[in-house]
Design a protein around this motif. Structure first.
Motif, short mmCIF file in Angstrom:
data_model
loop_
_atom_site.label_atom_id
_atom_site.label_comp_id
_atom_site.label_asym_id
_atom_site.label_seq_id
_atom_site.Cartn_x
_atom_site.Cartn_y
_atom_site.Cartn_z
N SER B 178 0.97 -1.11 -0.10
CA SER B 178 -0.03 0.11 -0.03
C SER B 178 0.72 1.37 -0.23
O SER B 178 2.11 1.33 0.59
N ILE B 179 0.34 2.23 -0.13
CA ILE B 179 0.64 3.28 -0.48
C ILE B 179 0.24 4.70 0.86
O ILE B 179 -0.84 4.94 1.13
N LYS B 181 1.66 8.05 3.73
CA LYS B 181 2.83 9.47 4.15
C LYS B 181 3.73 8.45 5.05
O LYS B 181 3.07 7.65 6.30
N PRO B 197 5.07 10.78 0.86
CA PRO B 197 4.67 9.42 0.44
C PRO B 197 6.17 7.98 1.01
O PRO B 197 6.83 8.28 0.73
N MET B 198 5.06 7.04 1.01
CA MET B 198 6.16 5.96 1.33
C MET B 198 5.05 4.29 0.63
O MET B 198 3.67 4.72 0.44
N LEU B 199 6.52 3.45 0.40
CA LEU B 199 5.26 2.58 -0.20
C LEU B 199 5.66 1.54 1.16
O LEU B 199 6.62 1.55 1.61
N TYR B 220 9.61 1.60 2.59
CA TYR B 220 10.53 2.02 1.45
C TYR B 220 10.03 3.77 1.54
O TYR B 220 9.66 4.20 1.09
N HIS B 221 11.80 4.01 1.20
CA HIS B 221 11.93 5.88 1.06
C HIS B 221 11.43 5.66 -0.83
O HIS B 221 11.73 4.92 -1.56
N TYR B 222 10.35 6.92 -0.45
CA TYR B 222 9.42 7.20 -2.05
C TYR B 222 10.40 7.47 -2.97
O TYR B 222 10.18 7.37 -4.57
#
Lengths: 231, 231
Positions: B178-179, B181, B197-199, B220-222
């Motif tokens: 998912s995506i 903040k 943003p982040m994953l 994860y770093h976007y």
């Protein structure tokens, strides 16, 4: 569909409808062969399909077991089915934003390993679930593989048209996922504030002869799109 | 490794090192059998492995062909290999942030279908590439499957320890993407502004007996994490 595919479909359907819990033991290969009145070989093929789709797992010397079902509302990343065919949701709609025939943009030519003089259909669509925008999609179809496409087909399921209308056998695909911030145009369509998070997915689809024919860029709404993957 | 796995590894290695272009035809099954001095059956198993790993595709009546190699620097989503083993990058480092033994938090118990009285190792790590933070990882390991884990093992490759040290056979995994903040804590570790943003990727790992034993949440770093998937 072949016999083993029909049986795989039936077993998968039963598991989904009955919400069969993870770890439930299925009948043995012999019992399944008897139940469906087919050879053991057919059942072996059925199980291979179910295993690769993540519906079951087999433990040597112990049996066949049901795998956990995915959480509801997640988009399955491993299938090449087209957007509206995958989600469990009712109410998936697609709105056509633009339709044109163009020469390959450099990005498309690079990803599909073709010349920039090649003709392409370009289709932009917005996919929604229950009127909630989920995904802005920008697709390019090589006309040497997809000789005809129309606005009215693009308003419907292009995937169904390619596989059933044109009999194109989709062989495999490459997907590239990254995270970013929405541009003004994407914010507008996804109805999110400017510079919101988004997930980008670039897809390259190949025929079963290995010819790349479709390059698609998807931009997903950060609150409404979630993905599932089994490996 | 079995003979067909060794040959698969060799062919995959050759394709990667030589940067063999997509569509290059490989020798026939008979020629490969002769080259590696094995049976045709062994080569068939080799090809099945290479196909499912996305290294080749087979066209009926035509031959075996090389598939496109993934873009550099993308994380492969389909392998259950552990972070540091997957990336082509040199310079992958992991920093241990916390290590503890705890009772299962509700979220972990729910995802691994176990009781909240079960004991777990909790490990938080920050993975970086060339000193650039890529992924903040929060993992939970069930002690009934992973009876021992230490701070020094967690500073190294846990995946190597599980598979080679404890001989745990990882059977399959579920991944949920998912995506979102970043929270303040995640922003701090990934060195990004607040609400970037982040994953998010949640993973559930199962032994080959179908027992879920590891629940991991990755952030994860976007700008620095990208993913690749073949289907």
């Amino acid at each position: 569909m072949l016999k083993y595919e029909i049986i795989a479909h039936e077993i998968e359907h039963d598991i989904r409808i009955n919400n069969t819990p993870q770890g439930t033991k299925l009948p043995s290969i012999n019992q399944l062969a008897e139940k469906y009145d087919v050879s053991k070989n057919t059942i072996l093929k059925t199980l291979a399909v179910l295993e690769s789709n993540g519906n079951i797992y087999q433990v040597q010397g112990s049996g066949i077991f049901v795998r956990q079902q995915k959480r509801k509302g997640y988009i399955t990343l491993l299938q090449n089915k087209g957007f509206s065919d995958d989600l469990d949701y009712p109410g998936v709609t697609s709105q056509l934003i633009s339709f044109s025939k163009i020469k390959a943009p450099l990005e498309v030519a690079t990803n599909l390993q073709c010349d920039i003089t090649e003709d392409f259909y370009k289709v932009e669509r917005l996919h929604s679930i229950m009127d909630q925008a989920i995904c802005l999609e920008e697709s390019y179809y090589k006309t040497s593989v997809v000789p005809f496409l129309s606005q009215s087909i693009a308003e419907d399921s292009i995937f169904q048209y390619l596989t059933k209308g044109l009999n194109i056998n989709i062989g495999f695909s490459d997907k590239y996922i990254s995270i970013g911030k929405t541009t003004d145009e994407i914010s507008h369509y996804l109805e999110v504030p400017k510079h919101s998070p988004m997930l980008n997915m670039e897809e390259i689809y190949y025929t079963n002869n290995g010819e790349p024919f479709d390059f698609t860029k998807n931009h997903y709404h950060y609150e409404h799109a979630q993905f599932f993957l089994q490996s």
